[in-house]
Design a protein around this motif. Structure first.
Motif, PDB file in Angstrom:
ATOM      1  N   LYS A   1      68.988  29.137  32.325  1.00 43.28           N
ATOM      2  CA  LYS A   1      69.507  28.585  33.565  1.00 43.28           C
ATOM      3  C   LYS A   1      70.853  29.234  33.845  1.00 43.28           C
ATOM      4  CE  LYS A   1      69.894  24.209  36.017  1.00 43.28           C
ATOM      5  NZ  LYS A   1      69.711  22.739  35.949  1.00 43.28           N
ATOM      6  N   VAL A   2      70.909  30.083  34.894  1.00 45.29           N
ATOM      7  CA  VAL A   2      72.118  30.833  35.213  1.00 45.29           C
ATOM      8  C   VAL A   2      73.097  29.972  35.994  1.00 45.29           C
ATOM      9  CG1 VAL A   2      73.016  32.908  36.338  1.00 45.29           C
ATOM     10  CG2 VAL A   2      70.774  32.965  35.231  1.00 45.29           C
ATOM     11  N   THR A   3      72.605  29.307  37.029  1.00 48.45           N
ATOM     12  CA  THR A   3      73.403  28.374  37.820  1.00 48.45           C
ATOM     13  C   THR A   3      72.596  27.089  37.973  1.00 48.45           C
ATOM     14  OG1 THR A   3      72.538  29.071  39.975  1.00 48.45           O
ATOM     15  CG2 THR A   3      74.418  30.312  39.091  1.00 48.45           C
ATOM     16  N   LYS A   4      73.114  26.168  38.768  1.00 51.41           N
ATOM     17  CA  LYS A   4      72.417  24.902  38.982  1.00 51.41           C
ATOM     18  C   LYS A   4      71.035  25.120  39.575  1.00 51.41           C
ATOM     19  CE  LYS A   4      72.815  20.524  41.492  1.00 51.41           C
ATOM     20  NZ  LYS A   4      73.652  19.715  42.426  1.00 51.41           N
ATOM     21  N   ASN A   5      70.900  26.140  40.455  1.00 54.91           N
ATOM     22  CA  ASN A   5      69.632  26.367  41.149  1.00 54.91           C
ATOM     23  C   ASN A   5      68.872  27.594  40.678  1.00 54.91           C
ATOM     24  OD1 ASN A   5      70.068  24.116  42.813  1.00 54.91           O
ATOM     25  ND2 ASN A   5      71.251  25.320  44.282  1.00 54.91           N
ATOM     26  N   LEU A   6      69.547  28.516  39.999  1.00 55.67           N
ATOM     27  CA  LEU A   6      68.930  29.796  39.631  1.00 55.67           C
ATOM     28  C   LEU A   6      68.602  29.847  38.142  1.00 55.67           C
ATOM     29  CD1 LEU A   6      68.122  32.742  40.351  1.00 55.67           C
ATOM     30  CD2 LEU A   6      70.499  33.381  39.846  1.00 55.67           C
ATOM     31  N   SER A   7      67.360  30.266  37.837  1.00 57.56           N
ATOM     32  CA  SER A   7      66.914  30.460  36.454  1.00 57.56           C
ATOM     33  C   SER A   7      66.221  31.803  36.329  1.00 57.56           C
ATOM     34  CB  SER A   7      65.952  29.347  36.024  1.00 57.56           C
ATOM     35  OG  SER A   7      66.577  28.081  36.051  1.00 57.56           O
ATOM     36  N   ILE A   8      66.344  32.429  35.161  1.00 57.65           N
ATOM     37  CA  ILE A   8      65.610  33.648  34.861  1.00 57.65           C
ATOM     38  C   ILE A   8      64.756  33.403  33.621  1.00 57.65           C
ATOM     39  CG2 ILE A   8      67.275  35.213  35.929  1.00 57.65           C
ATOM     40  CD1 ILE A   8      68.401  35.764  33.145  1.00 57.65           C
ATOM     41  N   ASP A   9      63.655  34.142  33.502  1.00 58.72           N
ATOM     42  CA  ASP A   9      62.752  33.918  32.372  1.00 58.72           C
ATOM     43  C   ASP A   9      62.053  35.209  31.988  1.00 58.72           C
ATOM     44  OD1 ASP A   9      59.836  33.916  33.727  1.00 58.72           O
ATOM     45  OD2 ASP A   9      61.237  32.869  35.053  1.00 58.72           O
ATOM     46  N   ALA A  10      61.551  35.237  30.777  1.00 58.48           N
ATOM     47  CA  ALA A  10      60.778  36.359  30.252  1.00 58.48           C
ATOM     48  C   ALA A  10      59.749  35.807  29.281  1.00 58.48           C
ATOM     49  CB  ALA A  10      61.679  37.378  29.563  1.00 58.48           C
ATOM     50  N   GLY A  11      58.616  36.524  29.144  1.00 59.61           N
ATOM     51  CA  GLY A  11      57.573  36.020  28.252  1.00 59.61           C
ATOM     52  C   GLY A  11      56.608  37.092  27.815  1.00 59.61           C
ATOM     53  N   VAL A  12      55.869  36.794  26.756  1.00 55.01           N
ATOM     54  CA  VAL A  12      54.794  37.663  26.257  1.00 55.01           C
ATOM     55  C   VAL A  12      53.546  36.802  26.095  1.00 55.01           C
ATOM     56  CG1 VAL A  12      56.286  39.338  25.123  1.00 55.01           C
ATOM     57  CG2 VAL A  12      55.543  37.314  23.875  1.00 55.01           C
ATOM     58  N   GLU A  13      52.378  37.438  26.274  1.00 54.42           N
ATOM     59  CA  GLU A  13      51.117  36.710  26.200  1.00 54.42           C
ATOM     60  C   GLU A  13      50.048  37.563  25.541  1.00 54.42           C
ATOM     61  OE1 GLU A  13      48.254  34.104  29.205  1.00 54.42           O
ATOM     62  OE2 GLU A  13      49.074  36.015  29.896  1.00 54.42           O
ATOM     63  N   MET A  14      49.137  36.907  24.833  1.00 51.08           N
ATOM     64  CA  MET A  14      47.977  37.559  24.246  1.00 51.08           C
ATOM     65  C   MET A  14      46.743  36.730  24.556  1.00 51.08           C
ATOM     66  SD  MET A  14      45.590  37.607  21.554  1.00 51.08           S
ATOM     67  CE  MET A  14      46.237  36.752  20.130  1.00 51.08           C
ATOM     68  N   ARG A  15      45.665  37.395  25.018  1.00 47.15           N
ATOM     69  CA  ARG A  15      44.424  36.714  25.356  1.00 47.15           C
ATOM     70  C   ARG A  15      43.269  37.318  24.570  1.00 47.15           C
ATOM     71  NH1 ARG A  15      44.456  36.075  32.020  1.00 47.15           N
ATOM     72  NH2 ARG A  15      46.456  34.963  32.177  1.00 47.15           N
ATOM     73  N   THR A  16      42.298  36.469  24.220  1.00 49.39           N
ATOM     74  CA  THR A  16      41.087  36.943  23.554  1.00 49.39           C
ATOM     75  C   THR A  16      39.864  36.619  24.406  1.00 49.39           C
ATOM     76  OG1 THR A  16      40.741  34.878  22.322  1.00 49.39           O
ATOM     77  CG2 THR A  16      42.139  36.562  21.298  1.00 49.39           C
ATOM     78  N   ARG A  17      38.752  37.288  24.102  1.00 46.54           N
ATOM     79  CA  ARG A  17      37.481  37.042  24.778  1.00 46.54           C
ATOM     80  C   ARG A  17      36.355  37.232  23.762  1.00 46.54           C
ATOM     81  NH1 ARG A  17      38.352  42.559  27.050  1.00 46.54           N
ATOM     82  NH2 ARG A  17      36.691  43.901  26.212  1.00 46.54           N
ATOM     83  N   ASP A  18      35.113  37.241  24.257  1.00 47.38           N
ATOM     84  CA  ASP A  18      33.933  37.421  23.390  1.00 47.38           C
ATOM     85  C   ASP A  18      33.952  36.406  22.248  1.00 47.38           C
ATOM     86  OD1 ASP A  18      33.270  39.595  25.004  1.00 47.38           O
ATOM     87  OD2 ASP A  18      34.278  41.029  23.697  1.00 47.38           O
ATOM     88  N   HIS A  19      34.209  35.141  22.622  1.00 48.54           N
ATOM     89  CA  HIS A  19      34.264  34.055  21.640  1.00 48.54           C
ATOM     90  C   HIS A  19      35.295  34.339  20.547  1.00 48.54           C
ATOM     91  CE1 HIS A  19      30.787  32.265  23.621  1.00 48.54           C
ATOM     92  NE2 HIS A  19      30.252  33.456  23.624  1.00 48.54           N
ATOM     93  N   VAL A  20      36.457  34.803  20.990  1.00 51.41           N
ATOM     94  CA  VAL A  20      37.651  35.065  20.173  1.00 51.41           C
ATOM     95  C   VAL A  20      37.474  36.273  19.248  1.00 51.41           C
ATOM     96  CG1 VAL A  20      39.543  33.887  18.931  1.00 51.41           C
ATOM     97  CG2 VAL A  20      37.872  32.535  20.145  1.00 51.41           C
ATOM     98  N   LYS A  21      36.455  37.089  19.466  1.00 50.53           N
ATOM     99  CA  LYS A  21      36.219  38.252  18.616  1.00 50.53           C
ATOM    100  C   LYS A  21      36.999  39.484  19.075  1.00 50.53           C
ATOM    101  CE  LYS A  21      31.496  36.774  17.533  1.00 50.53           C
ATOM    102  NZ  LYS A  21      30.046  37.107  17.684  1.00 50.53           N
ATOM    103  N   THR A  22      37.408  39.509  20.348  1.00 48.36           N
ATOM    104  CA  THR A  22      38.027  40.699  20.921  1.00 48.36           C
ATOM    105  C   THR A  22      39.344  40.343  21.588  1.00 48.36           C
ATOM    106  OG1 THR A  22      35.833  41.625  21.382  1.00 48.36           O
ATOM    107  CG2 THR A  22      37.696  42.642  22.506  1.00 48.36           C
ATOM    108  N   VAL A  23      40.369  41.159  21.352  1.00 44.24           N
ATOM    109  CA  VAL A  23      41.629  41.003  22.093  1.00 44.24           C
ATOM    110  C   VAL A  23      41.405  41.518  23.507  1.00 44.24           C
ATOM    111  CG1 VAL A  23      44.047  41.677  22.266  1.00 44.24           C
ATOM    112  CG2 VAL A  23      43.052  41.194  20.029  1.00 44.24           C
ATOM    113  N   ASP A  24      41.641  40.670  24.483  1.00 44.27           N
ATOM    114  CA  ASP A  24      41.376  41.006  25.879  1.00 44.27           C
ATOM    115  C   ASP A  24      42.591  41.615  26.569  1.00 44.27           C
ATOM    116  OD1 ASP A  24      39.903  41.016  28.318  1.00 44.27           O
ATOM    117  OD2 ASP A  24      40.929  39.197  28.938  1.00 44.27           O
ATOM    118  N   ARG A  25      43.786  41.112  26.234  1.00 36.93           N
ATOM    119  CA  ARG A  25      44.974  41.549  26.967  1.00 36.93           C
ATOM    120  C   ARG A  25      46.243  41.218  26.204  1.00 36.93           C
ATOM    121  NH1 ARG A  25      46.243  38.407  32.481  1.00 36.93           N
ATOM    122  NH2 ARG A  25      44.365  39.530  33.165  1.00 36.93           N
ATOM    123  N   TRP A  26      47.199  42.157  26.320  1.00 34.83           N
ATOM    124  CA  TRP A  26      48.588  41.901  25.975  1.00 34.83           C
ATOM    125  C   TRP A  26      49.390  42.010  27.261  1.00 34.83           C
ATOM    126  CZ3 TRP A  26      49.984  40.440  21.104  1.00 34.83           C
ATOM    127  CH2 TRP A  26      49.104  40.748  20.054  1.00 34.83           C
TER     128      TRP A  26
END
Length: 243
Positions: free
Chosen positions: A39-64
């Motif tokens: 939270k930079v100011t009362k009204n302004l916020s900045i954010d960052a994140g990382v994500e990992m997704r799987t598919r094929d019934h959790v057998k395959t990494v789908d996305r970073w």
């Protein structure tokens, strides 16, 4: 039990039972995400994140993916946000006979701009988010197997961009300062019309002002041939650190 709690339970039940009769043909994956918010100011916020997704019934990494963004509170009930996400996808290409002819990793660049309106009715919070999403996939040359003779040849997929309009309606109930269960539904509308929709039921778990977790079940229904993800059942696990 209060009326709002009963409403949340009914909505959650309806969402979880609306997945359709052919669940055995659907895919299953786990999505995990870690976010940091400042939270930079009362009204302004900045954010960052990382994500990992799987598919094929959790057998395959789908996305970073990795993202960075900002949000600004315009009024007590209206917030504007914008973000950029770099996606690194595991792609598969199939022919008309459902034979896989190529598998490769490729990048995409995604930009989002959104307005979110939120209204509180006691402990019940109702929010509507309208988001414009633009994704660009750069040109890429990969090895592709020719089914007719089994030979491997180079195939170039041209760069292309795609616009999607996303609409999400969410109900969240504050049971305690820690537990905040929610349900939501989101539609994805592209040039061909409704592309897919998602239904979710989960809970936010606020351990403190700095640390919180999010646990949810999501069902994704593909409504168009333009969507290459198909029907999916997803367990989502998220962690957010605020400072």
């Amino acid at each position: 039990m209060e009326r709002s709690v009963r409403l949340w339970l009914v909505l959650a039940f309806l969402l979880l039972t609306s997945v359709g009769a052919k669940a055995e043909d659907d895919d299953f994956g786990i999505w995990t995400e870690v976010d940091v918010e400042k939270k930079v100011t009362k009204n302004l916020s900045i954010d960052a994140g990382v994500e990992m997704r799987t598919r094929d019934h959790v057998k395959t990494v789908d996305r970073w993916s990795g993202s960075i963004g900002a949000s600004y509170k315009l009024t007590d009930w209206l917030k504007a946000s914008a973000d950029y996400t770099f996606l690194y996808d595991n792609n598969e290409k199939w022919n008309e006979k459902q034979t896989k002819v190529a598998e490769f990793w490729g990048s995409r660049h995604r930009f989002n701009v959104a307005l979110t309106g939120s209204f509180d009715f006691g402990n019940l919070s109702v929010s509507l988010r309208e988001r414009w999403q633009y994704t660009y996939r750069p040109e890429q040359t990969v090895e592709r197997t020719k089914v007719s003779n089994g030979k491997v040849e180079d195939k170039t997929y041209n760069g292309k961009g795609k616009n999607v309009w996303r609409n999400r309606l969410q109900l969240k109930y504050k049971v305690t300062n820690m537990w905040r269960p929610y349900v939501n539904g989101e539609t994805y509308v592209a040039g061909s019309g409704l592309e897919k929709y998602r239904l979710s039921a989960g809970t936010e778990i606020r351990l403190s002002k700095k640390h919180s977790f999010d646990v949810k079940y999501m069902f994704q229904k593909a409504c168009s041939d333009d969507d290459d993800e198909g029907n999916r059942h997803i367990i989502g696990l998220g962690y957010t650190f605020k400072f």
